[in-house]
Design an enzyme around this catalytic site. Sequence first.
Site, PDB file in Angstrom:
ATOM      1  N   LYS A 259       0.303  -8.986   4.821  1.00  0.00           N
ATOM      2  CA  LYS A 259      -0.027  -9.568   5.968  1.00  0.00           C
ATOM      3  C   LYS A 259       1.323 -10.141   6.193  1.00  0.00           C
ATOM      4  O   LYS A 259       1.382 -11.011   7.281  1.00  0.00           O
ATOM      5  CB  LYS A 259      -0.964 -10.774   5.095  1.00  0.00           C
ATOM      6  CG  LYS A 259      -2.232 -10.841   5.486  1.00  0.00           C
ATOM      7  CD  LYS A 259      -2.874 -11.875   4.631  1.00  0.00           C
ATOM      8  CE  LYS A 259      -4.605 -11.210   4.527  1.00  0.00           C
ATOM      9  NZ  LYS A 259      -5.271 -11.934   3.674  1.00  0.00           N
TER      10      LYS A 259
ATOM     11  N   GLU B 225     -12.159  -9.202  -5.378  1.00  0.00           N
ATOM     12  CA  GLU B 225     -13.300  -8.572  -5.629  1.00  0.00           C
ATOM     13  C   GLU B 225     -12.685  -7.447  -7.406  1.00  0.00           C
ATOM     14  O   GLU B 225     -12.392  -8.240  -7.731  1.00  0.00           O
ATOM     15  CB  GLU B 225     -11.443  -6.979  -5.003  1.00  0.00           C
ATOM     16  CG  GLU B 225     -11.249  -7.180  -3.827  1.00  0.00           C
ATOM     17  CD  GLU B 225     -12.810  -6.392  -2.420  1.00  0.00           C
ATOM     18  OE1 GLU B 225     -13.486  -6.033  -2.962  1.00  0.00           O
ATOM     19  OE2 GLU B 225     -12.738  -7.407  -1.406  1.00  0.00           O
TER      20      GLU B 225
ATOM     21  N   ASP C 229      -2.148  -8.115  -0.472  1.00  0.00           N
ATOM     22  CA  ASP C 229      -2.895  -8.399   0.234  1.00  0.00           C
ATOM     23  C   ASP C 229      -1.822  -9.151   1.701  1.00  0.00           C
ATOM     24  O   ASP C 229      -1.885  -9.703   2.145  1.00  0.00           O
ATOM     25  CB  ASP C 229      -4.055  -9.064   0.378  1.00  0.00           C
ATOM     26  CG  ASP C 229      -4.920 -10.024   1.543  1.00  0.00           C
ATOM     27  OD1 ASP C 229      -6.005  -8.661   1.820  1.00  0.00           O
ATOM     28  OD2 ASP C 229      -4.837 -10.942   1.570  1.00  0.00           O
TER      29      ASP C 229
ATOM     30  N   GLY D 109     -13.837 -14.175   5.401  1.00  0.00           N
ATOM     31  CA  GLY D 109     -15.691 -14.520   4.803  1.00  0.00           C
ATOM     32  C   GLY D 109     -15.504 -14.119   6.321  1.00  0.00           C
ATOM     33  O   GLY D 109     -14.834 -14.218   7.076  1.00  0.00           O
TER      34      GLY D 109
ATOM     35  N   GLU E  62      -5.733 -10.290  15.292  1.00  0.00           N
ATOM     36  CA  GLU E  62      -5.784 -11.081  14.911  1.00  0.00           C
ATOM     37  C   GLU E  62      -6.525 -11.596  13.737  1.00  0.00           C
ATOM     38  O   GLU E  62      -6.239 -12.071  12.231  1.00  0.00           O
ATOM     39  CB  GLU E  62      -6.292 -12.496  15.958  1.00  0.00           C
ATOM     40  CG  GLU E  62      -6.144 -13.407  15.643  1.00  0.00           C
ATOM     41  CD  GLU E  62      -5.292 -14.409  15.672  1.00  0.00           C
ATOM     42  OE1 GLU E  62      -4.605 -14.528  16.986  1.00  0.00           O
ATOM     43  OE2 GLU E  62      -4.324 -14.654  14.458  1.00  0.00           O
TER      44      GLU E  62
ATOM     45  N   LYS F 129      -6.232  -5.253   7.608  1.00  0.00           N
ATOM     46  CA  LYS F 129      -4.570  -5.540   7.616  1.00  0.00           C
ATOM     47  C   LYS F 129      -3.319  -4.795   7.251  1.00  0.00           C
ATOM     48  O   LYS F 129      -2.159  -4.144   8.111  1.00  0.00           O
ATOM     49  CB  LYS F 129      -4.064  -6.819   6.882  1.00  0.00           C
ATOM     50  CG  LYS F 129      -4.723  -6.419   5.447  1.00  0.00           C
ATOM     51  CD  LYS F 129      -5.158  -7.718   4.246  1.00  0.00           C
ATOM     52  CE  LYS F 129      -6.360  -6.872   3.556  1.00  0.00           C
ATOM     53  NZ  LYS F 129      -7.545  -8.309   3.451  1.00  0.00           N
TER      54      LYS F 129
END
Length: 432
Positions: free
Chosen positions: A206, A191, A202, A303, A130, A106
């Site tokens: 996105k 993390e 993050d 995941g 995607e 991303k």
Amino acid sequence: MVKKVGVAILGLGVVGGGTYQTLVEHHDFYLKTQQVDITVEMVLDRALDRLAQLGVPQEIIAKNIEEVLANPNVDIVIETIGGIGVAKDFVTAALREGKTVVTSNKELICKYSHELERIAKRNHCGLFYEASCVGGVPIIRTLLDGVQANHIQSMMGIVNGTTNYILTKMTYEGADYAEVLKEAQKLGYAEANPTADVEGFDSMYKLSILSSMAFHTKIPYTKIFREGIASVSTKDIAYGRELGYTLKLLAIGKNTEKGVEVRVHPTFIPNSHPLASVNDSFNAVYLRGDAVGDVMLYGRGAGALPTASAVVSDVIYAATHSEIKYSTFKNNATADKSTNFISDFSSAYYIRLSVADETGVLAKISSIFAKCNMSIVEIAQRGKSEVGENGQHRVPLVVITHKTTENRVKNAVAKINATDIGTVNAVIRVEE
Ligand code: HSE
């Protein structure tokens, strides 16, 4: 007719490993259902023990990127390294070589899609991502191929699993932020350095990608208002619940006649809103189109296998479509001059104050809000009176405002903090 496609995977960590596993295990299924014969021709990763653990045959382990790029059987390069260091160099080199790239990165797409897409166009190859947004939830394909008939008016998303997990625990178990963060790190959700997740970076990357696609205009991440969850208190989550709201870290994009509004921040939404029941590490995106109305996509945003699902769907798409699609907007580093960004955006607000427990204080606080042109929906005392440092009795007060603007709120907060009767302890935006 069966189409033969060779892929190389760069980086076999969580997502790359899941991708390798999916491609190998589902090979015959894709052959039967999609008429594509996808073989992993090469992998590149320095962690040889990891490759052995995944059962990667010795003969497909590349020594370096040059070996991957020189392999004529590699049609598609899958980048699952992450970050913008070596990943950017490898993706650039692959595109220059005319190889289609599928990436889950991303930050790379958010910051460099303009540059990479230009190279892809020049070399007649594709750039697919995607998996860069919301893992296994097919939001990018939905925007490109599912709701393209619509003017997308707004999108609200829970696009980060780590923060949603933390907020869910704080909401339903009354746990403290620092405590849950430690637990999330132990479970491998967060993390060791949780900044990108908890400070909203993050989600911001996105949102930049998704809103550019939804609104057909480049939305640079630098235009996005960002606030993370590090200073959210369990107390506010509980008070909000009592008033009928659930707290979520939302990525919000609105495209109105006045302009585009893009922001990431902790947000109260009514308990009855579909996003309020998206819990734990699940993600969801709620879109509003002018023809379709409301659409919500829900699923796993991270995941190994959920993200691999998105990577492999891009590989299949690339393998089965000869026409290459690029962005629907002018993909530049900066926004089009015609895009007007609204920074003084409007919303309702939850404001928690600590006020002197004295006669007339409510009236004084209300009059400050009135002077700042802010209208109050609800004002409620929460909790018991406590003795402050200066011996003054203080009581928590929660105010819910009607829709107002950021600047008006800032002004009211400064005015209240300048008095000796009250201090503002929390300001949380509310979306209906
Ligand atoms: N760190 C992200 C999350 C997953 O917690 O949702 C990858 O985008």
